[in-house]
Design a protein around this motif. Structure first.
Motif, PDB file in Angstrom:
ATOM      1  N   VAL A  30       0.868  -1.175   0.000  1.00  0.00           N
ATOM      2  CA  VAL A  30       0.000   0.000   0.000  1.00  0.00           C
ATOM      3  C   VAL A  30       0.902   1.220   0.000  1.00  0.00           C
ATOM      4  CG1 VAL A  30      -1.746   1.297   1.300  1.00  0.00           C
ATOM      5  CG2 VAL A  30      -1.808  -1.206   1.288  1.00  0.00           C
ATOM      6  N   LEU A  31       0.543   2.233  -0.792  1.00  0.00           N
ATOM      7  CA  LEU A  31       1.290   3.491  -0.832  1.00  0.00           C
ATOM      8  C   LEU A  31       0.384   4.625  -0.389  1.00  0.00           C
ATOM      9  CD1 LEU A  31       3.772   5.208  -1.560  1.00  0.00           C
ATOM     10  CD2 LEU A  31       2.893   5.286  -3.926  1.00  0.00           C
ATOM     11  N   LEU A  32       0.821   5.358   0.635  1.00  0.00           N
ATOM     12  CA  LEU A  32       0.144   6.563   1.097  1.00  0.00           C
ATOM     13  C   LEU A  32       0.848   7.767   0.498  1.00  0.00           C
ATOM     14  CD1 LEU A  32      -0.058   5.655   4.890  1.00  0.00           C
ATOM     15  CD2 LEU A  32      -1.977   5.685   3.278  1.00  0.00           C
ATOM     16  N   GLU A  36       2.716  14.614   7.262  1.00  0.00           N
ATOM     17  CA  GLU A  36       3.397  13.441   7.807  1.00  0.00           C
ATOM     18  C   GLU A  36       2.633  12.804   8.959  1.00  0.00           C
ATOM     19  OE1 GLU A  36       7.608  13.786   8.468  1.00  0.00           O
ATOM     20  OE2 GLU A  36       7.819  15.113   6.735  1.00  0.00           O
ATOM     21  N   THR A  37       1.954  13.628   9.756  1.00  0.00           N
ATOM     22  CA  THR A  37       1.170  13.085  10.873  1.00  0.00           C
ATOM     23  C   THR A  37       0.013  12.243  10.347  1.00  0.00           C
ATOM     24  OG1 THR A  37       1.774  14.962  12.261  1.00  0.00           O
ATOM     25  CG2 THR A  37      -0.138  13.667  12.947  1.00  0.00           C
ATOM     26  N   THR A  38      -0.661  12.730   9.322  1.00  0.00           N
ATOM     27  CA  THR A  38      -1.750  11.957   8.716  1.00  0.00           C
ATOM     28  C   THR A  38      -1.211  10.651   8.150  1.00  0.00           C
ATOM     29  OG1 THR A  38      -3.021  13.944   8.215  1.00  0.00           O
ATOM     30  CG2 THR A  38      -3.548  11.977   6.937  1.00  0.00           C
ATOM     31  N   ASN A  39      -0.055  10.695   7.493  1.00  0.00           N
ATOM     32  CA  ASN A  39       0.557   9.465   6.984  1.00  0.00           C
ATOM     33  C   ASN A  39       0.836   8.482   8.122  1.00  0.00           C
ATOM     34  OD1 ASN A  39       0.638   9.794   4.197  1.00  0.00           O
ATOM     35  ND2 ASN A  39       2.619  10.825   4.230  1.00  0.00           N
ATOM     36  N   LEU A  40       1.356   9.000   9.223  1.00  0.00           N
ATOM     37  CA  LEU A  40       1.677   8.144  10.367  1.00  0.00           C
ATOM     38  C   LEU A  40       0.414   7.492  10.941  1.00  0.00           C
ATOM     39  CD1 LEU A  40       3.914   7.192  12.346  1.00  0.00           C
ATOM     40  CD2 LEU A  40       3.354   9.180  13.732  1.00  0.00           C
ATOM     41  N   VAL A  41      -0.637   8.280  11.139  1.00  0.00           N
ATOM     42  CA  VAL A  41      -1.897   7.753  11.675  1.00  0.00           C
ATOM     43  C   VAL A  41      -2.508   6.737  10.712  1.00  0.00           C
ATOM     44  CG1 VAL A  41      -4.286   8.374  12.269  1.00  0.00           C
ATOM     45  CG2 VAL A  41      -2.383   9.770  13.113  1.00  0.00           C
ATOM     46  N   ASN A  42      -2.559   7.095   9.428  1.00  0.00           N
ATOM     47  CA  ASN A  42      -3.144   6.176   8.448  1.00  0.00           C
ATOM     48  C   ASN A  42      -2.334   4.885   8.331  1.00  0.00           C
ATOM     49  OD1 ASN A  42      -5.287   7.892   7.923  1.00  0.00           O
ATOM     50  ND2 ASN A  42      -4.339   8.800   6.128  1.00  0.00           N
ATOM     51  N   LEU A  87       1.938  -3.563  -6.139  1.00  0.00           N
ATOM     52  CA  LEU A  87       1.305  -2.417  -5.503  1.00  0.00           C
ATOM     53  C   LEU A  87      -0.201  -2.598  -5.646  1.00  0.00           C
ATOM     54  CD1 LEU A  87       1.612   0.335  -4.124  1.00  0.00           C
ATOM     55  CD2 LEU A  87       1.794   1.363  -6.389  1.00  0.00           C
ATOM     56  N   ASP A  88      -0.862  -2.858  -4.534  1.00  0.00           N
ATOM     57  CA  ASP A  88      -2.294  -3.122  -4.569  1.00  0.00           C
ATOM     58  C   ASP A  88      -3.141  -1.874  -4.430  1.00  0.00           C
ATOM     59  OD1 ASP A  88      -2.260  -5.982  -4.825  1.00  0.00           O
ATOM     60  OD2 ASP A  88      -1.547  -6.082  -2.762  1.00  0.00           O
ATOM     61  N   LEU A  89      -2.680  -0.918  -3.628  1.00  0.00           N
ATOM     62  CA  LEU A  89      -3.532   0.216  -3.287  1.00  0.00           C
ATOM     63  C   LEU A  89      -2.710   1.478  -3.115  1.00  0.00           C
ATOM     64  CD1 LEU A  89      -6.337   1.298  -2.322  1.00  0.00           C
ATOM     65  CD2 LEU A  89      -5.716   0.516  -0.030  1.00  0.00           C
ATOM     66  N   ILE A  90      -3.218   2.573  -3.677  1.00  0.00           N
ATOM     67  CA  ILE A  90      -2.669   3.907  -3.430  1.00  0.00           C
ATOM     68  C   ILE A  90      -3.772   4.726  -2.774  1.00  0.00           C
ATOM     69  CG2 ILE A  90      -1.844   6.056  -4.461  1.00  0.00           C
ATOM     70  CD1 ILE A  90      -0.632   4.401  -6.739  1.00  0.00           C
ATOM     71  N   LEU A  91      -3.411   5.386  -1.683  1.00  0.00           N
ATOM     72  CA  LEU A  91      -4.312   6.327  -1.023  1.00  0.00           C
ATOM     73  C   LEU A  91      -3.710   7.705  -1.242  1.00  0.00           C
ATOM     74  CD1 LEU A  91      -4.865   4.142   2.118  1.00  0.00           C
ATOM     75  CD2 LEU A  91      -6.559   4.645   0.371  1.00  0.00           C
ATOM     76  N   LEU A  92      -4.357   8.506  -2.071  1.00  0.00           N
ATOM     77  CA  LEU A  92      -3.807   9.744  -2.621  1.00  0.00           C
ATOM     78  C   LEU A  92      -4.527  10.964  -2.089  1.00  0.00           C
ATOM     79  CD1 LEU A  92      -2.100  11.279  -4.803  1.00  0.00           C
ATOM     80  CD2 LEU A  92      -3.973  10.749  -6.402  1.00  0.00           C
ATOM     81  N   ASP A  93      -3.786  11.808  -1.371  1.00  0.00           N
ATOM     82  CA  ASP A  93      -4.336  13.090  -0.923  1.00  0.00           C
ATOM     83  C   ASP A  93      -4.630  13.943  -2.156  1.00  0.00           C
ATOM     84  OD1 ASP A  93      -5.049  15.356   0.516  1.00  0.00           O
ATOM     85  OD2 ASP A  93      -3.014  15.814   1.173  1.00  0.00           O
ATOM     86  N   ILE A  94      -5.800  14.506  -2.202  1.00  0.00           N
ATOM     87  CA  ILE A  94      -6.193  15.312  -3.355  1.00  0.00           C
ATOM     88  C   ILE A  94      -5.614  16.727  -3.276  1.00  0.00           C
ATOM     89  CG2 ILE A  94      -8.184  16.303  -4.575  1.00  0.00           C
ATOM     90  CD1 ILE A  94      -7.728  13.239  -4.925  1.00  0.00           C
ATOM     91  N   GLN A  95      -5.614  17.319  -2.099  1.00  0.00           N
ATOM     92  CA  GLN A  95      -5.148  18.693  -1.933  1.00  0.00           C
ATOM     93  C   GLN A  95      -3.762  18.725  -1.303  1.00  0.00           C
ATOM     94  OE1 GLN A  95      -6.591  21.289  -3.288  1.00  0.00           O
ATOM     95  NE2 GLN A  95      -8.247  19.973  -3.994  1.00  0.00           N
ATOM     96  N   MET A  96      -2.737  18.843  -2.154  1.00  0.00           N
ATOM     97  CA  MET A  96      -1.352  18.954  -1.702  1.00  0.00           C
ATOM     98  C   MET A  96      -0.711  20.135  -2.406  1.00  0.00           C
ATOM     99  SD  MET A  96       0.034  15.006  -1.746  1.00  0.00           S
ATOM    100  CE  MET A  96      -0.427  14.669  -3.449  1.00  0.00           C
TER     101      MET A  96
END
Length: 131
Positions: free
Chosen positions: A7-9, A14-20, A56-65
Motif C-alpha cells: 500500500v502506498l500513502l 506526515e502526521t496523517t501518513n503516520l496515523v493512516n 502495488l495493490d492500493l494507493i491512497l492519494l491526498d487530493i489537496q497537496m
C-alpha cells in the motif's frame, strides 16, 4: 478478502501518513505500507521500487497537496508503465468539497474516495468491499 501486498500513502501531512499507516497495519490486512509526502516523491518511489516483486495493490492519494496536487499526479500517473500501477487508487480528502468529489469521478484510475484520517474499521471496510 485477500491480503494486500503493498500500500502506498501519498499525503503532504506526515502526521496523517503516520496515523493512516498505523491504522492500516493494525488491520492486519496489508503486508507492507509505504508513505511519501508529495506527488513528486510518489513518482520517484515508482523508480525506486522497480525491482521489488511485491505488487502495488492500493494507493491512497491526498487530493489537496501543495506543488503537485492529487489531480496533477493522476495526469502523470495515467501515462506510467502499467507495472507501476496499483489495482486501486482512492482519493483522500479531509473536506467534503463537492468540486473535488465530482472531479475524482472523472478519473478512470480512481476507484473511489475516503475521508481522512480514516480509522482501522474504515480501512477494513475498504478492503472487504474492493479486494
Amino acid at each position: 478478502m485477500e491480503l494486500l501486498h503493498r500500500v502506498l500513502l501519498i499525503d503532504d501531512d506526515e502526521t496523517t501518513n503516520l496515523v493512516n499507516k498505523r491504522n492500516i497495519l493494525h488491520a492486519n490486512l496489508s503486508t507492507h505500507v509505504d508513505a511519501v509526502t508529495s506527488g513528486q516523491d510518489a513518482l520517484d518511489y515508482f523508480h525506486r521500487i522497480e525491482n521489488i516483486t511485491l505488487p502495488l495493490d492500493l494507493i491512497l492519494l491526498d487530493i489537496q497537496m501543495p506543488e503537485m496536487n492529487g489531480f496533477e499526479f493522476l495526469e502523470i500517473y495515467k501515462n506510467l508503465n502499467p507495472k507501476y500501477k496499483a489495482k486501486h487508487i482512492f482519493g483522500l480528502t479531509s473536506s467534503a468539497s463537492f468540486y473535488d468529489l465530482v472531479k475524482i469521478k472523472t478519473y478512470v484510475d480512481i476507484t473511489d474516495h475516503i475521508y481522512k484520517p480514516f480509522t482501522t474499521m474504515d480501512y477494513v471496510s475498504l478492503v472487504k468491499k474492493y479486494f
